[in-house]
Design an enzyme around this catalytic site. Structure first.
Site, PDB file in Angstrom:
ATOM      1  N   ASP A   7       0.875  -1.161   0.000  1.00  0.00           N
ATOM      2  CA  ASP A   7       0.000   0.000   0.000  1.00  0.00           C
ATOM      3  C   ASP A   7       0.919   1.220   0.000  1.00  0.00           C
ATOM      4  OD1 ASP A   7      -2.429   1.539   0.329  1.00  0.00           O
ATOM      5  OD2 ASP A   7      -1.851   1.779   2.436  1.00  0.00           O
ATOM      6  N   ASP A   9      -0.207   5.028   0.769  1.00  0.00           N
ATOM      7  CA  ASP A   9      -0.490   6.088   1.742  1.00  0.00           C
ATOM      8  C   ASP A   9      -0.453   5.568   3.171  1.00  0.00           C
ATOM      9  OD1 ASP A   9      -0.908   8.103  -0.239  1.00  0.00           O
ATOM     10  OD2 ASP A   9      -2.816   7.141  -0.688  1.00  0.00           O
ATOM     11  N   ASP A 179      -1.365  -0.236   6.150  1.00  0.00           N
ATOM     12  CA  ASP A 179      -1.690   0.390   7.436  1.00  0.00           C
ATOM     13  C   ASP A 179      -3.166   0.306   7.780  1.00  0.00           C
ATOM     14  OD1 ASP A 179      -3.044   3.492   7.012  1.00  0.00           O
ATOM     15  OD2 ASP A 179      -2.282   2.417   5.273  1.00  0.00           O
TER      16      ASP A 179
END
Length: 218
Positions: A7, A9, A179
């Site tokens: 991922d 961001d 996250d």
């Protein structure tokens, strides 16, 4: 060959590129500050809560792109990279990418943020493959429509499945770093899910399932 999926961001980046792009447009006085900032914050909160309507958000985030030429957008993005993104590309994230590269793994960033914002960032990390939400282009300009399947939540799985079929690859031995609890559908599919600086919900799940938890923040 093993896949290492990332991922972007708040995972490889110590911040959210989509949110920061909105703030950048505000500072450049290219969008109405009060209206845009309020909407940007609202959508970001929805994302964190797992309630984001990706089509509604995409229409909002693509609108400033649709109002400008590709040349103007590319000039803005170069400035955005220097002023905003480069400081968010931490050494730990770069080292993680490099460790997988040295092992001969295929590196892929898979992100809900649109490809206009993310493609130069992914290139700066030295990663060749990007699966992102794609804005539809008409007559050489971006529109406010999504082209194909948005790369968000279950859509990440669909987009990756299509890539795997097209490239005759599998998820055997694969890694995915994220996250966000929004990425649970994909975290549950890979061999080695890793929670990076996870949100509260993902941290709880990761501990319950004995997934690795790590930080890429300085």
């Amino acid at each position: 060959m093993t896949l290492a999926l990332f991922d972007l961001d708040n995972t490889l980046l110590s911040g959210d590129s989509d949110y920061e792009w909105g703030r950048f447009l505000v500072t450049k006085k290219l969008v109405d500050e009060v209206e845009y900032e309020a909407a940007n914050v609202r959508f970001y909160e929805q994302y964190k809560q797992g309630k984001l309507d990706i089509h509604e958000f995409s229409a909002f985030s693509f609108k400033p792109l649709s109002m400008r030429s590709m040349e103007e957008l590319n000039e803005l993005h170069q400035e955005f990279m220097q002023e905003v993104i480069s400081p968010l590309m931490g050494d730990k994230a770069k080292s993680l990418v490099e460790r997988h590269r040295q092992k001969g793994h295929t590196l892929i960033v898979i992100t809900a943020t649109n490809s206009f914002i993310t493609a130069p960032i992914v290139k700066a990390f030295g990663i060749d493959h990007l699966l992102a939400t794609e804005p539809k282009i008409r007559k050489g300009r971006y529109t406010t429509e999504v082209n194909g399947t948005p790369c968000f939540h279950q859509g990440k799985v669909a987009r990756l499945d299509a890539w795997l079929a097209e490239n005759n690859r599998s998820l055997e031995g694969s890694y995915f770093y994220s996250d966000s609890h929004n990425d649970l559908p994909l975290l549950e599919k890979v061999t080695f899910p890793v929670a990076i600086d996870p949100d509260e919900k993902l941290e709880k799940i990761a501990k319950q399932r004995a997934w690795k938890i790590a930080s890429l923040r300085s």
